[in-house]
Design a protein around this motif. Sequence first.
Motif, short mmCIF file in Angstrom:
data_model
loop_
_atom_site.label_atom_id
_atom_site.label_comp_id
_atom_site.label_asym_id
_atom_site.label_seq_id
_atom_site.Cartn_x
_atom_site.Cartn_y
_atom_site.Cartn_z
N GLU A 299 0.83 -1.21 0.00
CA GLU A 299 0.00 0.00 0.00
C GLU A 299 0.87 1.26 0.00
O GLU A 299 0.59 2.22 -0.71
CB GLU A 299 -0.93 0.01 1.22
N HIS A 300 1.94 1.24 0.80
CA HIS A 300 2.83 2.40 0.85
C HIS A 300 3.55 2.60 -0.48
O HIS A 300 3.67 3.74 -0.98
CB HIS A 300 3.84 2.26 1.99
N GLU A 303 0.95 3.96 -3.06
CA GLU A 303 0.60 5.36 -2.83
C GLU A 303 1.74 6.28 -3.25
O GLU A 303 1.51 7.38 -3.76
CB GLU A 303 0.24 5.58 -1.35
N SER A 307 1.43 9.27 -6.11
CA SER A 307 1.64 10.69 -5.80
C SER A 307 3.02 11.21 -6.19
O SER A 307 3.21 12.41 -6.38
CB SER A 307 1.43 10.92 -4.30
#
Length: 325
Positions: A299-300, A303, A307
């Motif tokens: 997930e990190h 993300e 971004s």
Amino acid sequence: MLFITNRFPKQSIRTRIGRKFDFDLNDNAPSNSVFFCEKTGDQAYTEIGSVEFLSRLKTASYRQILIYIHGFSNLPEDVFKGAEEFQALCDKKKKKEVLVVPLIWPCDNDFGIVQDYWDDQKAADSSAYSFARVMEKFLYWRNSEAYNPHTDPCFKRINILAHSMGNRVLRETLAAWNRYDLADGVPLIFRNTFLVAADIVNESLQEGNRGELICHASRNVVVYFASDDLALRASKASNLKNKIASRRLGHTGPEDMRLTPANVYTVDCDDVNNIYDHPKGHSYFRSGRKQGQPGLVFEHIFETLLSGRVFPEDEFRRTTIIREE
């Protein structure tokens, strides 16, 4: 799935567009040649050549490319299995966002020329020269008016994920590319570089050290580490046997963050690595508690891919700890 390799094929090492490509698993020496290929089925591969390969990446419906460099003791089908799992997780999060492209270098298969961990290190180092050629081919293609005219440039974002000893492949590739082909240092070519369970010394990214070029080539460098990674514990024991005494980057993170470039960030995964990959705690960057379900490390990573920022909520933050609630 598209992929690049410097493993020897059973066929001739001479490139022939459209030919069948079969890995010679009995030969684990790194080839000086590189092959741009496509996986078309179960253990079925076709060589397509660098121009077609790069053109397909340019025209792919995905917004970003993620080059995946695997760790030691991985046969090609092992690499594809991990890459396909990561691709499925990316598609589940957001379709047509990230295209995973494995870079396959020669590892031990227990009966080949390269027989153990120490020789895998040699294979990783030797692979640098062939993969530096990949970097040169990419720069030539990107700057070519024939393939990328100013009216139709390539806007794909390029990212790297290096796992385990794949970090050594990345480090040595950039060092070889810088030494033999570049005049003014490595260009800023990667948006994000993820160093997961990195099997290199923990001073590598410090200014003046060999891995500093990773930082020069990347907007963001994110180090994921876990102190109880059993695979890296074995790595440390092997290096001590060969009289190299240094902690691994994937065990501790950077030795001293004050000595690393400002674009280096760290993520402590000690609380989840063995939950996601029991009992080794080494491949914790894909699925979480359940196969096919993203873990917090994934997930990190995702993300950050979306971004382009590691900690968008705090521009001055450089470290974090991942914990499950």
